[in-house]
Design a protein around this motif. Sequence first.
Motif, mmCIF file in Angstrom:
data_model
loop_
_atom_site.group_PDB
_atom_site.id
_atom_site.type_symbol
_atom_site.label_atom_id
_atom_site.label_comp_id
_atom_site.label_asym_id
_atom_site.label_seq_id
_atom_site.Cartn_x
_atom_site.Cartn_y
_atom_site.Cartn_z
ATOM 1 N N LEU A 90 0.827 -1.206 0.000
ATOM 2 C CA LEU A 90 0.000 0.000 0.000
ATOM 3 C C LEU A 90 0.864 1.261 0.000
ATOM 4 C CD1 LEU A 90 -2.893 -0.788 2.525
ATOM 5 C CD2 LEU A 90 -2.818 -1.126 0.050
ATOM 6 N N TYR A 91 0.331 2.318 -0.588
ATOM 7 C CA TYR A 91 0.953 3.629 -0.445
ATOM 8 C C TYR A 91 0.685 4.122 0.970
ATOM 9 C CZ TYR A 91 1.841 3.760 -5.411
ATOM 10 O OH TYR A 91 2.320 3.478 -6.645
ATOM 11 N N ILE A 92 1.541 5.010 1.454
ATOM 12 C CA ILE A 92 1.402 5.478 2.841
ATOM 13 C C ILE A 92 -0.006 5.998 3.119
ATOM 14 C CG2 ILE A 92 2.165 7.218 4.506
ATOM 15 C CD1 ILE A 92 4.935 7.068 3.291
ATOM 16 N N ARG A 93 -0.487 6.846 2.217
ATOM 17 C CA ARG A 93 -1.817 7.442 2.459
ATOM 18 C C ARG A 93 -2.932 6.413 2.391
ATOM 19 N NH1 ARG A 93 0.619 11.931 0.224
ATOM 20 N NH2 ARG A 93 0.566 13.733 1.608
ATOM 21 N N GLU A 94 -2.721 5.419 1.494
ATOM 22 C CA GLU A 94 -3.710 4.338 1.381
ATOM 23 C C GLU A 94 -3.786 3.566 2.693
ATOM 24 O OE1 GLU A 94 -4.163 1.664 -2.620
ATOM 25 O OE2 GLU A 94 -2.147 2.052 -1.926
ATOM 26 N N TYR A 95 -2.612 3.272 3.213
ATOM 27 C CA TYR A 95 -2.545 2.496 4.459
ATOM 28 C C TYR A 95 -3.207 3.253 5.604
ATOM 29 C CZ TYR A 95 -0.548 0.120 8.518
ATOM 30 O OH TYR A 95 -0.379 -0.532 9.703
ATOM 31 N N LEU A 96 -2.863 4.531 5.695
ATOM 32 C CA LEU A 96 -3.427 5.334 6.788
ATOM 33 C C LEU A 96 -4.940 5.514 6.608
ATOM 34 C CD1 LEU A 96 -0.564 7.966 7.230
ATOM 35 C CD2 LEU A 96 -1.101 6.033 8.729
ATOM 36 N N ALA A 97 -5.370 5.610 5.328
ATOM 37 C CA ALA A 97 -6.804 5.777 5.066
ATOM 38 C C ALA A 97 -7.557 4.511 5.479
ATOM 39 C CB ALA A 97 -7.045 6.073 3.587
ATOM 40 N N PHE A 98 -6.938 3.356 5.194
ATOM 41 C CA PHE A 98 -7.543 2.080 5.571
ATOM 42 C C PHE A 98 -7.757 2.044 7.086
ATOM 43 C CE2 PHE A 98 -6.689 -2.278 7.115
ATOM 44 C CZ PHE A 98 -7.788 -2.927 6.562
ATOM 45 N N ASN A 99 -6.710 2.431 7.834
ATOM 46 C CA ASN A 99 -6.830 2.392 9.297
ATOM 47 C C ASN A 99 -7.725 3.500 9.844
ATOM 48 O OD1 ASN A 99 -5.293 0.086 10.211
ATOM 49 N ND2 ASN A 99 -3.585 1.087 9.203
ATOM 50 N N ALA A 100 -7.764 4.626 9.138
ATOM 51 C CA ALA A 100 -8.675 5.706 9.550
ATOM 52 C C ALA A 100 -10.116 5.204 9.474
ATOM 53 C CB ALA A 100 -8.482 6.936 8.670
ATOM 54 N N ASP A 101 -10.390 4.372 8.443
ATOM 55 C CA ASP A 101 -11.726 3.768 8.330
ATOM 56 C C ASP A 101 -12.007 2.840 9.504
ATOM 57 O OD1 ASP A 101 -12.658 4.981 6.106
ATOM 58 O OD2 ASP A 101 -11.932 3.443 4.698
ATOM 59 N N VAL A 102 -11.004 2.033 9.832
ATOM 60 C CA VAL A 102 -11.174 1.085 10.942
ATOM 61 C C VAL A 102 -11.507 1.839 12.227
ATOM 62 C CG1 VAL A 102 -10.004 -0.605 12.411
ATOM 63 C CG2 VAL A 102 -9.665 -0.665 9.921
ATOM 64 N N TYR A 103 -10.782 2.913 12.457
ATOM 65 C CA TYR A 103 -10.993 3.686 13.685
ATOM 66 C C TYR A 103 -12.098 4.734 13.551
ATOM 67 C CZ TYR A 103 -6.982 1.876 16.280
ATOM 68 O OH TYR A 103 -6.123 1.083 16.976
ATOM 69 N N LYS A 104 -12.685 4.822 12.362
ATOM 70 C CA LYS A 104 -13.713 5.831 12.094
ATOM 71 C C LYS A 104 -13.211 7.237 12.413
ATOM 72 C CE LYS A 104 -17.577 2.656 12.655
ATOM 73 N NZ LYS A 104 -16.778 1.443 12.998
ATOM 74 N N VAL A 105 -12.021 7.508 11.905
ATOM 75 C CA VAL A 105 -11.392 8.803 12.122
ATOM 76 C C VAL A 105 -11.553 9.621 10.846
ATOM 77 C CG1 VAL A 105 -9.132 9.902 12.346
ATOM 78 C CG2 VAL A 105 -9.709 7.955 13.786
ATOM 79 N N ASP A 106 -11.759 10.897 10.992
ATOM 80 C CA ASP A 106 -11.901 11.777 9.837
ATOM 81 C C ASP A 106 -10.607 11.753 8.997
ATOM 82 O OD1 ASP A 106 -13.875 14.206 9.016
ATOM 83 O OD2 ASP A 106 -11.780 14.604 8.459
#
Length: 298
Positions: A90-106
């Motif tokens: 994954l690209y860095i932003r993709e990875y962080l976006a995936f986890n942001a979804d998991v944590y329901k973070v904006d």
Amino acid sequence: MSIEVNNISKSYGAQKALDAVSFSIQKGEIVGFLGPNGAGKSTLMKILTTYLLADDGSAVVNGHDVTANTKAVQLSIGYLPEHNPLYLDLYIREYLAFNADVYKVDKSRIEEVIQLTGLSPESHKKISQLSKGYRQRVGLANALLHNPDVLILDEPTTGLDPNQLMEIRNVIKNVGKDKTVFLSTHIMQEVEAICDRVIIIDKGKIVADKKLDNLISAHKEQVIEVEFDYKIEEQAIAAIPHLKSFKNIHDCLWELTFLSDKDMRPAVFDFAHDNGLKTLQLNQKNKNLEAVFREITK
Ligand code: ADP
Ligand code: MG
């Protein structure tokens, strides 16, 4: 209290990894969890982060019990596990976006954590293209996504080169300003560089829990480097009071190790004077924390 550990024990089969471990950490502290490999550091961290259940005892993180209230604990902590598992493709932003979804973070938080961890110059890359130091930053960014009060970092600097190490330490210090940080390491200098306090574990038992200043002064070893204007005999040096050991670094330069609470520099200066020597330099070197660590865990 940010973290409270009461009499935690944990065995893997017949092997006792943690033996009645207790301590507490106040809000805002940066505490180093120090111990040799196999001491039980990761096991305790896994219990605090709800990945493992203790056999005995209890632990409370940010006011939430780790067994009764796992969800609330998970929301309170950012965890960087020992081997920093990342999705390399994954690209860095993709990875962080995936986890942001998991944590329901904006999603706006992603750019914030990229900034915070100094990822910006590399932020267009795939994780597989990053150096170990930058991968650790991604792990930290991930741990920070939901803006937790408590950070639990398992050997965040192991395997980094000296520059990366310094940089990650600075990032940790920086993000730790308004958080409680509990980080494990087997490097004493790391604790010295980042932490207010050190908890030392050995073979599953806490063997020291001290403010850093207290730990150093409790072990009275004092190293003084001194240069005289003439060469002198070892016998003469050996006569200096309270001397534990000495080393002739070269010609007139000596490293003297004392066991004393008192600053021994005046005594060394007087010794030189009494022996008709001039003191060209006299330095009290940092007390050797590495030696303290070895002493406690030997
Ligand atoms: P540290 O993180 O301080 O190196 P660990 O908590 O990983 O120590 O390990 C503590 C002890 O428990 C070690 O002796 C280790 O071999 C053992 N251990 C850790 N995980 C397991 C496991 N899943 N199964 C069996 N033994 C384990
Ligand atoms: Mg470990």
